[in-house]
Design a protein around this motif. Structure first.
Motif, short mmCIF file in Angstrom:
data_model
loop_
_atom_site.label_atom_id
_atom_site.label_comp_id
_atom_site.label_asym_id
_atom_site.label_seq_id
_atom_site.Cartn_x
_atom_site.Cartn_y
_atom_site.Cartn_z
N TRP A 220 44.40 44.81 54.54
CA TRP A 220 44.54 44.82 53.09
C TRP A 220 43.33 45.52 52.47
O TRP A 220 42.23 45.50 53.01
CB TRP A 220 44.58 43.39 52.54
CG TRP A 220 45.82 42.61 52.85
CD1 TRP A 220 46.57 42.66 53.99
CD2 TRP A 220 46.42 41.62 52.02
NE1 TRP A 220 47.60 41.77 53.91
CE2 TRP A 220 47.54 41.11 52.72
CE3 TRP A 220 46.12 41.12 50.76
CZ2 TRP A 220 48.36 40.14 52.18
CZ3 TRP A 220 46.93 40.13 50.22
CH2 TRP A 220 48.05 39.65 50.93
N TRP A 221 43.57 46.11 51.29
CA TRP A 221 42.46 46.61 50.50
C TRP A 221 41.72 45.43 49.89
O TRP A 221 42.34 44.40 49.57
CB TRP A 221 42.96 47.54 49.39
CG TRP A 221 43.42 48.87 49.89
CD1 TRP A 221 44.70 49.27 50.13
CD2 TRP A 221 42.59 49.98 50.22
NE1 TRP A 221 44.73 50.56 50.61
CE2 TRP A 221 43.44 51.03 50.66
CE3 TRP A 221 41.21 50.22 50.18
CZ2 TRP A 221 42.96 52.27 51.06
CZ3 TRP A 221 40.72 51.46 50.58
CH2 TRP A 221 41.59 52.47 51.02
N PRO A 222 40.41 45.52 49.71
CA PRO A 222 39.65 44.39 49.15
C PRO A 222 40.18 43.95 47.78
O PRO A 222 40.07 42.76 47.44
CB PRO A 222 38.22 44.95 49.04
CG PRO A 222 38.15 46.00 50.11
CD PRO A 222 39.52 46.62 50.13
N ASP A 223 40.72 44.89 47.00
CA ASP A 223 41.22 44.53 45.67
C ASP A 223 42.73 44.33 45.66
O ASP A 223 43.37 44.37 44.60
CB ASP A 223 40.84 45.60 44.65
CG ASP A 223 41.43 46.98 44.99
OD1 ASP A 223 41.94 47.15 46.13
OD2 ASP A 223 41.39 47.88 44.13
N ALA A 224 43.33 44.07 46.83
CA ALA A 224 44.77 43.89 46.91
C ALA A 224 45.21 42.69 46.08
O ALA A 224 44.48 41.71 45.92
CB ALA A 224 45.20 43.71 48.37
N GLU A 225 46.43 42.79 45.56
CA GLU A 225 46.98 41.75 44.70
C GLU A 225 48.11 41.04 45.42
O GLU A 225 48.91 41.67 46.13
CB GLU A 225 47.51 42.37 43.39
CG GLU A 225 48.11 41.36 42.43
CD GLU A 225 48.67 42.02 41.18
OE1 GLU A 225 48.57 41.43 40.09
OE2 GLU A 225 49.24 43.13 41.30
N ALA A 228 52.90 35.37 44.28
CA ALA A 228 53.50 34.30 45.06
C ALA A 228 54.55 33.55 44.24
O ALA A 228 54.56 33.64 43.00
CB ALA A 228 52.42 33.34 45.55
N PRO A 229 55.45 32.81 44.90
CA PRO A 229 56.45 32.03 44.17
C PRO A 229 55.79 31.09 43.18
O PRO A 229 54.69 30.59 43.39
CB PRO A 229 57.16 31.26 45.30
CG PRO A 229 57.00 32.12 46.51
CD PRO A 229 55.64 32.73 46.37
N GLY A 230 56.48 30.86 42.07
CA GLY A 230 55.95 29.99 41.03
C GLY A 230 55.05 30.69 40.05
O GLY A 230 54.41 30.05 39.22
N GLY A 231 54.99 32.03 40.13
CA GLY A 231 54.19 32.78 39.19
C GLY A 231 52.72 32.88 39.56
O GLY A 231 51.91 33.37 38.76
N LEU A 232 52.36 32.41 40.76
CA LEU A 232 50.96 32.51 41.19
C LEU A 232 50.58 33.97 41.41
O LEU A 232 51.35 34.76 41.95
CB LEU A 232 50.74 31.72 42.47
CG LEU A 232 50.86 30.19 42.38
CD1 LEU A 232 50.72 29.57 43.76
CD2 LEU A 232 49.81 29.62 41.43
N ARG A 233 49.40 34.31 41.00
CA ARG A 233 48.90 35.68 41.14
C ARG A 233 47.44 35.61 41.55
O ARG A 233 46.66 34.86 40.98
CB ARG A 233 49.05 36.43 39.82
CG ARG A 233 48.63 37.90 39.87
CD ARG A 233 48.72 38.51 38.48
NE ARG A 233 50.07 38.56 37.98
CZ ARG A 233 50.87 39.62 38.07
NH1 ARG A 233 50.44 40.73 38.64
NH2 ARG A 233 52.09 39.58 37.57
N GLY A 234 47.09 36.38 42.56
CA GLY A 234 45.71 36.37 43.01
C GLY A 234 45.45 37.51 43.97
O GLY A 234 46.16 38.52 43.96
N GLY A 235 44.45 37.35 44.79
CA GLY A 235 44.08 38.41 45.72
C GLY A 235 44.06 37.91 47.14
O GLY A 235 44.82 37.02 47.53
N ILE A 236 43.14 38.44 47.93
CA ILE A 236 43.04 38.10 49.34
C ILE A 236 42.85 36.59 49.54
O ILE A 236 43.46 35.98 50.42
CB ILE A 236 41.89 38.89 49.99
CG1 ILE A 236 42.31 40.35 50.17
CG2 ILE A 236 41.48 38.28 51.31
CD1 ILE A 236 41.23 41.23 50.76
N ASP A 237 42.02 35.98 48.72
CA ASP A 237 41.73 34.55 48.88
C ASP A 237 42.99 33.70 48.71
O ASP A 237 43.17 32.70 49.42
CB ASP A 237 40.66 34.10 47.89
CG ASP A 237 39.29 34.67 48.21
OD1 ASP A 237 39.11 35.12 49.36
OD2 ASP A 237 38.43 34.69 47.31
N LEU A 238 43.87 34.09 47.78
CA LEU A 238 45.12 33.34 47.58
C LEU A 238 46.00 33.43 48.83
O LEU A 238 46.59 32.43 49.26
CB LEU A 238 45.88 33.89 46.37
CG LEU A 238 47.26 33.27 46.11
CD1 LEU A 238 47.14 31.77 45.82
CD2 LEU A 238 47.96 33.98 44.94
#
Length: 316
Positions: A220-225, A228-238
């Motif tokens: 993945w790119w470090p700034d990848a988005e 996820a289900p339920g409207g969750l939005r985040g990056g690698i940590d998610l």
């Protein structure tokens, strides 16, 4: 190619890998196919969908036509089945096929059916030539479990009307290419497909060993988005947190399907709940990955409704 060639001869040529022959057949029978759609659905997008879906079925399934001389009725029956499905329920038109004109089969998956066709390389070359948005909805519609307009809209984050418009444009491009010139040689897609499968299997296996962090950091790119289900939005940590929690809960994933074209890659996995909690998770997951220079820049995780729950035929 002479215009006087009989349907049976054109079908045999198409089954042998002559895409231009199929283009002649589609052009020859398009008016009759459209007449069937209009007689049942009237003028509007549903009639266009029924005809265009039939053309995509022909593109992928002409190799299974048992009676080459009956290709006209075969095409019209596909349109008729789709139109009747549209009339029965207010859901998107599923791609149906008249069984009485097809050879008995062991219900192959869509990608298996395509791989068995002599024109697979041309088909995938044509799909690769689509824009990213059109290619994405095409792969979801014809090669994944998230095949209804509503599910595609949810995965892509766009209105259903946009899905219809993109699919219509993609189908016109595929059919139009057949009508004009589809005789050029194209690279064998088998090696690329095998590589995507191996890559997916290796990554899922690594993740199941508890090393998903490494998979993400390397691919993945470090700034990848991530969406996820339920409207969750985040990056690698998610992504890492979600996989870690699943593994801790005893959930396992098994890769079932890989579809890729250009910078769009789809994984479909079976989700296996822990034995003491068999209803812990949905039965499957779809990973829609958009790449940049070979690395993931966006992942959308989605849980499709199984084909048997939507009423879509298992073999399309």
């Amino acid at each position: 190619m002479g215009a006087v060639q009989a349907d049976a001869e054109l079908v045999l040529l198409a089954q042998a890998g002559d895409a231009a022959a199929l283009g002649v057949l589609l052009a020859r029978h398009e008016a009759a196919m459209r007449a069937v759609a209009l007689s049942l659905l009237g003028y509007g997008p549903d009639a266009d969908d029924a005809v265009q879906d039939a053309m995509v079925v022909a593109l992928r399934r002409v190799g299974e036509v048992r009676d080459p001389a009956a290709v006209g009725p075969w095409l019209r029956a596909i349109v008729r089945n789709n139109a009747r499905m549209a009339l029965r329920a207010p859901r998107p038109v599923p791609v149906a096929e008249p069984e009485w004109f097809a050879r008995p089969a062991d219900t192959p998956t869509p990608e298996e059916a395509l791989d068995r066709g002599a024109m697979r390389d041309w088909v995938w070359h044509a799909i690769d030539a689509l824009s990213e948005p059109d290619r994405m909805v095409t792969l979801l519609r014809y090669f994944s479990d998230a095949s209804s307009y509503e599910q595609i809209a949810a995965v892509c984050g766009v209105p259903v009307g946009t899905v219809r418009s993109r699919l219509s444009h993609a189908r016109r491009a595929l059919a139009g290419g057949l009508r004009t010139a589809a005789t050029a040689a194209h690279a064998d897609v088998g090696a690329s497909s095998d590589a995507r499968w191996r890559e997916g299997r290796d990554m899922i296996a690594t993740a199941m060993r508890g090393d998903f962090d490494r998979v993400v950091r390397e691919s993945w790119w470090p700034d990848a988005e991530m969406l996820a289900p339920g409207g969750l939005r985040g990056g690698i940590d998610l992504a890492i947190h979600g996989m870690t929690k699943d593994l801790t809960d005893g959930v396992r994933q098994r890769l079932r399907n890989v579809v890729a074209s250009g910078d769009v890659v789809i994984w479909e996995t079976d989700l296996i709940s822990p034995p003491d909690d068999p209803e812990h998770c949905p039965p499957g997951a779809l990973w829609l990955q958009v790449l940049r220079e070979g690395r993931v820049r966006q992942l959308t995780l989605f849980h499709p409704v199984a084909a048997r729950e939507t009423g879509r035929p298992a073999a399309v």
